[in-house]
Scaffold this motif. Structure first.
Motif, PDB file in Angstrom:
ATOM      1  N   LEU A 102      45.541 -65.266 -36.526  1.00 21.34           N
ATOM      2  CA  LEU A 102      45.066 -64.998 -37.873  1.00 21.34           C
ATOM      3  C   LEU A 102      43.559 -64.856 -37.761  1.00 21.34           C
ATOM      4  O   LEU A 102      42.887 -65.729 -37.227  1.00 21.34           O
ATOM      5  CB  LEU A 102      45.416 -66.147 -38.819  1.00 21.34           C
ATOM      6  N   ALA A 103      43.021 -63.733 -38.231  1.00 22.85           N
ATOM      7  CA  ALA A 103      41.591 -63.472 -38.123  1.00 22.85           C
ATOM      8  C   ALA A 103      40.966 -63.376 -39.508  1.00 22.85           C
ATOM      9  O   ALA A 103      41.585 -62.880 -40.451  1.00 22.85           O
ATOM     10  CB  ALA A 103      41.357 -62.170 -37.358  1.00 22.85           C
ATOM     11  N   LEU A 104      39.742 -63.867 -39.630  1.00 19.83           N
ATOM     12  CA  LEU A 104      38.959 -63.762 -40.845  1.00 19.83           C
ATOM     13  C   LEU A 104      37.734 -62.921 -40.538  1.00 19.83           C
ATOM     14  O   LEU A 104      37.082 -63.118 -39.507  1.00 19.83           O
ATOM     15  CB  LEU A 104      38.503 -65.150 -41.321  1.00 19.83           C
ATOM     16  N   TYR A 105      37.422 -61.985 -41.430  1.00 16.14           N
ATOM     17  CA  TYR A 105      36.291 -61.092 -41.252  1.00 16.14           C
ATOM     18  C   TYR A 105      35.622 -60.968 -42.615  1.00 16.14           C
ATOM     19  O   TYR A 105      36.310 -60.955 -43.646  1.00 16.14           O
ATOM     20  CB  TYR A 105      36.810 -59.734 -40.771  1.00 16.14           C
ATOM     21  N   GLU A 106      34.323 -60.874 -42.661  1.00 13.68           N
ATOM     22  CA  GLU A 106      33.646 -60.759 -43.943  1.00 13.68           C
ATOM     23  C   GLU A 106      34.196 -59.579 -44.741  1.00 13.68           C
ATOM     24  O   GLU A 106      34.416 -58.490 -44.197  1.00 13.68           O
ATOM     25  CB  GLU A 106      32.143 -60.617 -43.731  1.00 13.68           C
ATOM     26  N   TRP A 107      34.438 -59.803 -46.022  1.00 17.33           N
ATOM     27  CA  TRP A 107      35.121 -58.847 -46.904  1.00 17.33           C
ATOM     28  C   TRP A 107      34.533 -57.443 -46.827  1.00 17.33           C
ATOM     29  O   TRP A 107      35.234 -56.470 -46.557  1.00 17.33           O
ATOM     30  CB  TRP A 107      35.061 -59.366 -48.341  1.00 17.33           C
ATOM     31  N   ASP A 108      33.236 -57.319 -47.100  1.00 17.42           N
ATOM     32  CA  ASP A 108      32.616 -55.996 -47.117  1.00 17.42           C
ATOM     33  C   ASP A 108      32.663 -55.331 -45.745  1.00 17.42           C
ATOM     34  O   ASP A 108      32.873 -54.119 -45.639  1.00 17.42           O
ATOM     35  CB  ASP A 108      31.169 -56.086 -47.612  1.00 17.42           C
ATOM     36  N   ALA A 109      32.473 -56.123 -44.698  1.00 12.18           N
ATOM     37  CA  ALA A 109      32.519 -55.573 -43.336  1.00 12.18           C
ATOM     38  C   ALA A 109      33.930 -55.088 -43.002  1.00 12.18           C
ATOM     39  O   ALA A 109      34.097 -54.048 -42.359  1.00 12.18           O
ATOM     40  CB  ALA A 109      32.048 -56.606 -42.328  1.00 12.18           C
ATOM     41  N   ALA A 110      34.937 -55.815 -43.452  1.00 12.78           N
ATOM     42  CA  ALA A 110      36.329 -55.408 -43.194  1.00 12.78           C
ATOM     43  C   ALA A 110      36.633 -54.103 -43.928  1.00 12.78           C
ATOM     44  O   ALA A 110      37.281 -53.209 -43.384  1.00 12.78           O
ATOM     45  CB  ALA A 110      37.299 -56.511 -43.618  1.00 12.78           C
ATOM     46  N   ALA A 111      36.160 -53.975 -45.176  1.00  9.58           N
ATOM     47  CA  ALA A 111      36.378 -52.746 -45.938  1.00  9.58           C
ATOM     48  C   ALA A 111      35.660 -51.578 -45.260  1.00  9.58           C
ATOM     49  O   ALA A 111      36.238 -50.489 -45.110  1.00  9.58           O
ATOM     50  CB  ALA A 111      35.884 -52.914 -47.370  1.00  9.58           C
ATOM     51  N   LYS A 112      34.423 -51.809 -44.831  1.00 12.92           N
ATOM     52  CA  LYS A 112      33.666 -50.751 -44.159  1.00 12.92           C
ATOM     53  C   LYS A 112      34.358 -50.322 -42.870  1.00 12.92           C
ATOM     54  O   LYS A 112      34.450 -49.132 -42.559  1.00 12.92           O
ATOM     55  CB  LYS A 112      32.249 -51.245 -43.858  1.00 12.92           C
ATOM     56  N   ASP A 113      34.865 -51.304 -42.121  1.00 10.57           N
ATOM     57  CA  ASP A 113      35.563 -51.006 -40.870  1.00 10.57           C
ATOM     58  C   ASP A 113      36.764 -50.100 -41.110  1.00 10.57           C
ATOM     59  O   ASP A 113      37.044 -49.204 -40.328  1.00 10.57           O
ATOM     60  CB  ASP A 113      35.999 -52.315 -40.212  1.00 10.57           C
ATOM     61  N   ALA A 114      37.467 -50.338 -42.233  1.00 13.19           N
ATOM     62  CA  ALA A 114      38.647 -49.535 -42.570  1.00 13.19           C
ATOM     63  C   ALA A 114      38.286 -48.230 -43.271  1.00 13.19           C
ATOM     64  O   ALA A 114      39.146 -47.368 -43.459  1.00 13.19           O
ATOM     65  CB  ALA A 114      39.591 -50.345 -43.454  1.00 13.19           C
ATOM     66  N   GLY A 115      37.034 -48.103 -43.702  1.00 12.49           N
ATOM     67  CA  GLY A 115      36.623 -46.886 -44.397  1.00 12.49           C
ATOM     68  C   GLY A 115      37.087 -46.825 -45.833  1.00 12.49           C
ATOM     69  O   GLY A 115      37.351 -45.748 -46.358  1.00 12.49           O
ATOM     70  N   VAL A 116      37.211 -48.003 -46.488  1.00 12.49           N
ATOM     71  CA  VAL A 116      37.649 -48.055 -47.879  1.00 12.49           C
ATOM     72  C   VAL A 116      36.635 -48.828 -48.709  1.00 12.49           C
ATOM     73  O   VAL A 116      35.782 -49.544 -48.180  1.00 12.49           O
ATOM     74  CB  VAL A 116      39.050 -48.705 -48.013  1.00 12.49           C
ATOM     75  N   SER A 117      36.749 -48.725 -50.026  1.00 11.33           N
ATOM     76  CA  SER A 117      35.861 -49.439 -50.939  1.00 11.33           C
ATOM     77  C   SER A 117      36.169 -50.939 -50.899  1.00 11.33           C
ATOM     78  O   SER A 117      37.342 -51.334 -50.865  1.00 11.33           O
ATOM     79  CB  SER A 117      36.058 -48.923 -52.366  1.00 11.33           C
ATOM     80  N   PRO A 118      35.144 -51.785 -50.954  1.00  8.34           N
ATOM     81  CA  PRO A 118      35.382 -53.223 -50.979  1.00  8.34           C
ATOM     82  C   PRO A 118      35.848 -53.735 -52.337  1.00  8.34           C
ATOM     83  O   PRO A 118      36.239 -54.895 -52.465  1.00  8.34           O
ATOM     84  CB  PRO A 118      34.015 -53.818 -50.609  1.00  8.34           C
ATOM     85  N   GLU A 119      35.828 -52.887 -53.364  1.00 10.70           N
ATOM     86  CA  GLU A 119      36.281 -53.303 -54.694  1.00 10.70           C
ATOM     87  C   GLU A 119      37.803 -53.323 -54.736  1.00 10.70           C
ATOM     88  O   GLU A 119      38.460 -52.490 -54.150  1.00 10.70           O
ATOM     89  CB  GLU A 119      35.738 -52.358 -55.763  1.00 10.70           C
ATOM     90  N   GLY A 120      38.352 -54.272 -55.450  1.00 12.12           N
ATOM     91  CA  GLY A 120      39.808 -54.371 -55.578  1.00 12.12           C
ATOM     92  C   GLY A 120      40.180 -55.744 -56.095  1.00 12.12           C
ATOM     93  O   GLY A 120      39.454 -56.709 -55.905  1.00 12.12           O
ATOM     94  N   SER A 121      41.310 -55.834 -56.765  1.00 10.16           N
ATOM     95  CA  SER A 121      41.741 -57.116 -57.300  1.00 10.16           C
ATOM     96  C   SER A 121      43.236 -57.075 -57.555  1.00 10.16           C
ATOM     97  O   SER A 121      43.885 -56.057 -57.363  1.00 10.16           O
ATOM     98  CB  SER A 121      41.004 -57.422 -58.607  1.00 10.16           C
ATOM     99  N   GLY A 122      43.764 -58.190 -57.988  1.00 12.42           N
ATOM    100  CA  GLY A 122      45.172 -58.288 -58.332  1.00 12.42           C
ATOM    101  C   GLY A 122      46.072 -58.442 -57.122  1.00 12.42           C
ATOM    102  O   GLY A 122      45.623 -58.724 -56.028  1.00 12.42           O
ATOM    103  N   PHE A 123      47.354 -58.254 -57.319  1.00  6.51           N
ATOM    104  CA  PHE A 123      48.325 -58.399 -56.242  1.00  6.51           C
ATOM    105  C   PHE A 123      48.046 -57.365 -55.169  1.00  6.51           C
ATOM    106  O   PHE A 123      47.924 -56.175 -55.445  1.00  6.51           O
ATOM    107  CB  PHE A 123      49.742 -58.241 -56.792  1.00  6.51           C
ATOM    108  N   ARG A 124      47.950 -57.824 -53.939  1.00  9.66           N
ATOM    109  CA  ARG A 124      47.596 -56.938 -52.833  1.00  9.66           C
ATOM    110  C   ARG A 124      48.831 -56.337 -52.152  1.00  9.66           C
ATOM    111  O   ARG A 124      48.708 -55.661 -51.140  1.00  9.66           O
ATOM    112  CB  ARG A 124      46.750 -57.699 -51.831  1.00  9.66           C
ATOM    113  N   GLY A 125      50.019 -56.640 -52.666  1.00 10.36           N
ATOM    114  CA  GLY A 125      51.220 -56.054 -52.104  1.00 10.36           C
ATOM    115  C   GLY A 125      51.746 -56.769 -50.878  1.00 10.36           C
ATOM    116  O   GLY A 125      52.610 -56.241 -50.196  1.00 10.36           O
TER     117      GLY A 125
END
Length: 130
Positions: free
Chosen positions: A49-72
């Protein structure tokens, strides 16, 4: 090629808080620990199980760091008894998590509850023990 899950990465808002939650609250063993990344051994196998800073993880994936609610998705812990379900839920709350669904008997005969970690990731704690 057969799929083999070797690690699960969670983007977190507060690395210190998340690290304490998983290490101290859930008893996960730290494997690697850097300023922006922490990984834990999970269970007996090779899963991490890995933890990565939220914004850095979003940047790594090439997606916006904004988001909320059920993540599926939710993650599941499967202890051997109702007492262990209750203990896991209690430890998660003591470590900064929150109860999403109080542990209770299930219609299918088992026993389960849900908690959220400090970043809102859902964890189901379930047992088939009566």
């Amino acid at each position: 090629m057969k799929a083999h899950v070797s690690s699960i990465l969670l983007g977190v808002r507060d690395m210190d808080r998340a690290k304490r939650f998983y290490a101290e609250g859930l008893g996960c063993e730290i494997d690697k620990d850097t300023r922006h990344f922490v990984s834990f051994r999970v269970g007996e196998g090779s899963l991490r199980l890995a933890l990565y800073e939220w914004d850095a993880a979003a940047k790594d994936a090439g997606v916006s760091p904004e988001g909320s609610g059920f993540r599926g998705a939710s993650f599941h812990l499967n202890p051997d008894s109702r007492e262990a379900v209750d203990e896991t839920m209690r430890k998660a709350v003591e470590a900064g998590g929150s109860v999403v669904r109080k542990a209770a008997p299930a219609r299918w005969g088992g026993y389960f509850g849900y908690f959220a970690d400090p970043d809102g990731y859902l964890w189901k704690v379930t047992t088939s023990a009566s």
